[in-house]
Write a protein that holds these residues in place. Structure first.
Motif, short mmCIF file in Angstrom:
data_model
loop_
_atom_site.label_atom_id
_atom_site.label_comp_id
_atom_site.label_asym_id
_atom_site.label_seq_id
_atom_site.Cartn_x
_atom_site.Cartn_y
_atom_site.Cartn_z
N LYS A 178 -31.85 9.02 -38.10
CA LYS A 178 -31.14 8.31 -39.16
C LYS A 178 -29.63 8.60 -39.08
O LYS A 178 -28.80 7.69 -39.08
N ASP A 179 -29.30 9.89 -38.97
CA ASP A 179 -27.88 10.29 -38.89
C ASP A 179 -27.23 9.73 -37.63
O ASP A 179 -26.08 9.30 -37.65
N LEU A 180 -27.98 9.74 -36.53
CA LEU A 180 -27.46 9.24 -35.25
C LEU A 180 -27.10 7.76 -35.39
O LEU A 180 -26.04 7.32 -34.95
N ILE A 181 -27.97 7.01 -36.04
CA ILE A 181 -27.72 5.58 -36.24
C ILE A 181 -26.46 5.39 -37.09
O ILE A 181 -25.57 4.62 -36.75
N LEU A 182 -26.38 6.16 -38.18
CA LEU A 182 -25.23 6.00 -39.10
C LEU A 182 -23.92 6.35 -38.41
O LEU A 182 -22.92 5.64 -38.53
N VAL A 183 -23.92 7.46 -37.64
CA VAL A 183 -22.69 7.88 -36.96
C VAL A 183 -22.29 6.87 -35.89
O VAL A 183 -21.12 6.49 -35.78
N LEU A 184 -23.27 6.42 -35.11
CA LEU A 184 -22.95 5.45 -34.05
C LEU A 184 -22.40 4.15 -34.63
O LEU A 184 -21.45 3.58 -34.11
N ASP A 186 -20.85 3.83 -37.51
CA ASP A 186 -19.52 4.10 -38.10
C ASP A 186 -18.44 4.26 -37.04
O ASP A 186 -17.38 3.68 -37.11
N GLU A 187 -18.75 5.11 -36.04
CA GLU A 187 -17.72 5.52 -35.09
C GLU A 187 -17.53 4.56 -33.92
O GLU A 187 -16.46 4.49 -33.34
N THR A 188 -18.59 3.87 -33.51
CA THR A 188 -18.49 3.10 -32.26
C THR A 188 -18.71 1.60 -32.45
O THR A 188 -18.73 0.85 -31.48
N GLU A 189 -18.89 1.18 -33.69
CA GLU A 189 -19.15 -0.24 -33.97
C GLU A 189 -20.43 -0.74 -33.32
O GLU A 189 -20.60 -1.93 -33.09
N THR A 190 -21.32 0.19 -32.96
CA THR A 190 -22.61 -0.25 -32.43
C THR A 190 -23.40 -0.91 -33.55
O THR A 190 -23.43 -0.41 -34.68
N SER A 191 -24.00 -2.05 -33.24
CA SER A 191 -24.81 -2.74 -34.25
C SER A 191 -26.28 -2.34 -34.06
O SER A 191 -26.70 -2.08 -32.94
#
Lengths: 257, 544
Positions: A178-184, A186-191
């Motif tokens: 969950k945290d990995l998804i949120l950080v990615l 936020d930080e990398t604009e990954t959808s």
């Protein structure tokens, strides 16, 4: 980068298997950098939607663009900028986690020291560094799921499709993903396009949620909007009101008669 | 013993006959009418007509003294297939999930054993009533065996069948219970299943290629003690006692001297063996072996440093294609069944050309070389197809999804798989050809020619099997319909390519140019293989 700012755009997308309508006229827009959750009961058409959008399956009607690319004519380009976590782990039992990820990297035209460094970092992030050289046949289903999560992110896709990402994970691993998804995001604009039937996970992670039932998109909106629209206490209650399926207590014990 | 065995038998029977689930009663009624008619009327008539067509009406006298030895060979064959076949199938797919459900309901190993056996009896009965009249037809026709005699003969064969199946089930269950507890054990089990399957193939080859020699061996007194010999001798005795040709006293004396024991002793020995194995199974199950859930992952295998060859490959090229080939080599080499089928297949491949040469009896060196290349092409292509195609291709549908989700992933994967197969197959072909050339006393030029011919054959076979499997993917399941369909398609393509091209080229050249006839099929296999692998990969890459 896509000019209209959309990671996914579908127009009356449909899929039939013989007489069965898996998806009916799905029209959807997912902005870049967002986390979209597709909620629905088993057999609602979630996995079929993901397979069509990731270029694995042909739609029967309608059209869709992924990161500005047409899923029908630019299938290989779509695959090179997306990552897919399938519903069930399809991994080589006789390879170690490192070897399997090296294989996935090679399929995405990546190799060498940079790939190996990335594999090491991902495995250590997911807590698998001590078992990274053990054959995957000895992994638990949760550990296999973690390896698959790593394989999905390995080539830094712009859009990640996750089909039931936490269904086999323990609470701490779920929280990590969950945290990995949120950080990615936020930080990398990954959808992210996440299929799940876990309402609590969707409520915590997703910016926008679509509820699909029998192939038809019933509603789309933020978790709060959906809860409000049916006057429910939380997303689970809203989901049950929209999809149906609540059974009263008497009925629950009727089979014992 | 609880009655759980009956519930298991019922469930297994329903699973076996699931294809007819909506019309079981109708199918059973039809079978009960058609099968006796087939066994007593139709099959003997067809066999009799064919024998008269091939050998003339005087065949009876020629055949009647050949039968005792032949019957022992035939019954031994039936026995081997029925004994090893179920073991091979059981070890191929250890039903862990199913066991866990059964064990959670307090089911004993002997319940599973007895239930599985009883469920299969109708199927084996059907097998006997359909196949036995054809196999034993010449005996029945030659001795003009009465209907009562035929019924007795088929009963004996049925009895031999269920004895072999029971013993097979006992051994298979014991092995499953020991090997099914860990991934490693299951891997070994699958390797065993390959060996048993290939043993059946070897037995069939021996009986087909050197029948007279095999029958002579079976006739020797040391073979009197084989359980299959008791069944075979009993069948011959029944045919003799219920004959309609009026055998003379001297005929009976000669036949009697050819058979091991008298009818009563053969019958008693057969019965005692069956009852003994039942007792043994009921006594040992849950004592000496027991099906249990187990730890499942007792041994954790950790990969070490890559071997010299893989490191060498990495030094040669660091491209992503090399990485894919290395990964494929690791995956293939770590599965015991792959290594076993490759090694055992090579043994078969050496035995087969030698036997062909022996049975053909050619002395002209060019002809010997020609027979060697053609028979090697056939055998090596089968070995290549079994080892590198089929189940070795992909583990699961989800595995396919992962490959398809990468750009151009299917083509990269298929190319890497073929490169991996050839990297393993070519050295083995070299070893095989060098050994075979030495045994056949070939010169240097012929040996090099043999290597070339064999390399072409196995390369073609690898591509054909990969192409067929890519066209219709099968996922590590030898029991599935797709696996059977693919195996059939691969074998037909291989044999049509080899024999068809040899025959076609022979007709074109008047069978004079032996070099062309020897190498032509290899070239054809390569062309067919390349085309099939292209079509297969293209279709596999298509979105669903």
């Amino acid at each position: 980068m896509n000019e209209n700012g959309l990671a996914i755009q579908t127009e009356t997308l449909g899929k039939t298997f013989g007489t069965i309508h898996a998806i009916r006229s799905l029209t959807l827009e997912v902005p870049i950098g967002s986390i979209f959750g597709l909620l629905g009961p088993n057999g609602a058409g979630k996995t079929t939607t993901v397979r069509i959008l990731s270029g694995l399956m042909k739609q029967s009607s309608g059209c869709a663009r992924v990161c500005g690319l047409d899923i029908e004519t630019q299938r290989d380009q779509v695959k090179s900028i997306t990552g897919l976590l399938p519903e069930s782990p399809g991994i080589y039992s006789k390879l170690s986690a490192v070897e399997f990820l090296e294989f996935i990297g090679a399929l995405n035209r990546r190799n060498g020291d940079s790939l190996l460094r990335r594999i090491d970092s991902l495995l250590s992030l997911l807590g698998l560094e001590e078992r990274q050289n053990d054959l995957l046949e000895s992994y638990s289903s949760g550990m296999k799921q973690k390896v698959l999560v790593a394989s999905t992110l390995l080539h830094e896709p712009e859009l990640v499709f996750l089909d039931e990402p936490t269904s086999r994970l323990d609470p701490s691993a779920s929280s990590l993903v969950k945290d990995l998804i949120l950080v990615l995001a936020d930080e990398t604009e990954t959808s992210f396009f996440i299929c799940t039937h876990m309402t609590s996970f969707a409520e915590e992670v997703c910016d926008v949620i679509g509820i699909i039932c029998e192939g038809k998109l019933m509603t789309v909106g933020s978790p709060e909007q959906i809860i409000e629209s049916v006057d429910a206490a939380d997303l689970e209650e809203a989901y049950l009101r929209i999809v149906g399926g609540r059974v009263d207590r008497e009925q629950l014990l009727a089979w014992r008669a | 013993m609880s009655d759980n065995w009956s519930h298991i038998a019922k469930a297994e029977f329903l699973a076996i006959t699931s294809r007819f689930r909506h019309r079981r009663k109708r199918v059973a009624t039809v079978l009960m009418i058609v099968c006796p008619l087939w066994a007593i009327v139709v099959a003997p008539w067809i066999v009799s007509s064919l024998l008269i067509l091939w050998f003339g009406s005087e065949y009876t006298a020629a055949l009647k003294f050949l039968f005792p030895g032949m019957m022992r060979s035939l019954v031994l064959m039936i026995w081997i297939i029925l004994f090893l076949g179920p073991i091979s199938a059981a070890l191929q797919e250890i039903k862990i999930g199913q066991w866990e459900i059964l064990l959670s309901h307090n089911v004993k190993t002997r319940d599973i054993l007895v239930g599985s056996f009883l469920a299969g009896i109708p199927v084996y009965g059907l097998f006997v009533i359909v196949a036995a009249p054809v196999v034993l037809g010449p005996l029945v026709v030659a001795y003009e065996v009465s209907i009562f005699g035929q019924l007795l003969i088929y009963s004996v064969i049925f009895f031999v069948t269920i004895s072999a199946v029971w013993l097979s089930l006992l051994l298979g269950t014991a092995l499953q219970s020991k090997l099914g507890r860990s991934e490693r054990g299951r891997d070994i089990a699958t390797a065993f299943s390959v060996i048993t399957g290939l043993l059946i193939l070897l037995a069939i080859y021996v009986v087909q290629l050197v029948p007279a020699e095999f029958a002579a061996v079976m006739q020797s007194s040391s073979m009197d003690w084989l359980p299959s010999s008791w069944g075979a001798d009993l069948v011959t005795w029944i045919a003799v006692m219920c004959n309609g040709v009026g055998l003379s006293a001297s005929d009976l004396r000669i036949l009697g001297s050819m058979l091991g024991f008298g009818p009563s002793i053969s019958f008693i020995l057969l019965m005692a063996t069956f009852v003994g194995t039942i007792g043994l199974a009921l006594f040992t199950s849950d004592r000496l072996f027991r099906i249990e859930a187990g730890a499942r992952t007792e041994t954790v295998v950790t990969t070490g440093r890559e071997n010299l060859i893989l490191r060498g490959l990495r030094r040669l090229s660091s491209s992503s294609f090399t990485v894919l080939v290395i990964t494929s080599l690791k995956d293939f080499g770590r599965k015991a069944q792959n290594v076993t089928s490759l090694g055992f297949g090579m043994i078969l491949a050496i035995v087969f050309p030698l036997m062909i040469n022996y049975s053909v009896g050619a002395t002209d060196p060019d002809r010997v070389f020609f027979y060697f290349i053609i028979s090697s092409n056939m055998m090596l292509s089968i070995v290549g197809a079994i080892t590198f195609g089929g189940i070795a291709f992909m583990e699961s549908k989800n595995h396919l999804w992962i490959i398809k989700s990468t750009p151009d992933g299917v083509f990269k994967y298929v190319k890497a798989r073929i490169a991996q197969s050839l990297l393993l197959a070519i050295p083995v072909v070299f070893i095989y050809t060098i050994i075979a050339s030495k045994m056949m006393a070939f010169g240097l030029v012929q040996s090099i020619g043999a290597i070339l011919g064999c390399c072409m054959a196995i390369s073609g076979a690898v591509m054909i099997s990969t192409g067929v499997t890519a066209n219709n993917p099968n996922y590590e399941d030898r029991e599935s319909k797709i696996f059977r369909d693919n195996t059939g398609a691969i074998m037909v393509t291989l044999m049509v390519s080899i024999l068809g091209s040899a025959l076609g080229l022979g007709l074109l050249t008047g069978f004079e140019n032996l070099a062309l006839l020897a190498y032509g099929p290899g070239v054809v296999l390569m062309i067919v293989g390349l085309s099939m692998v292209y079509v297969g990969a293209k279709r596999l890459a298509l979105p669903d």
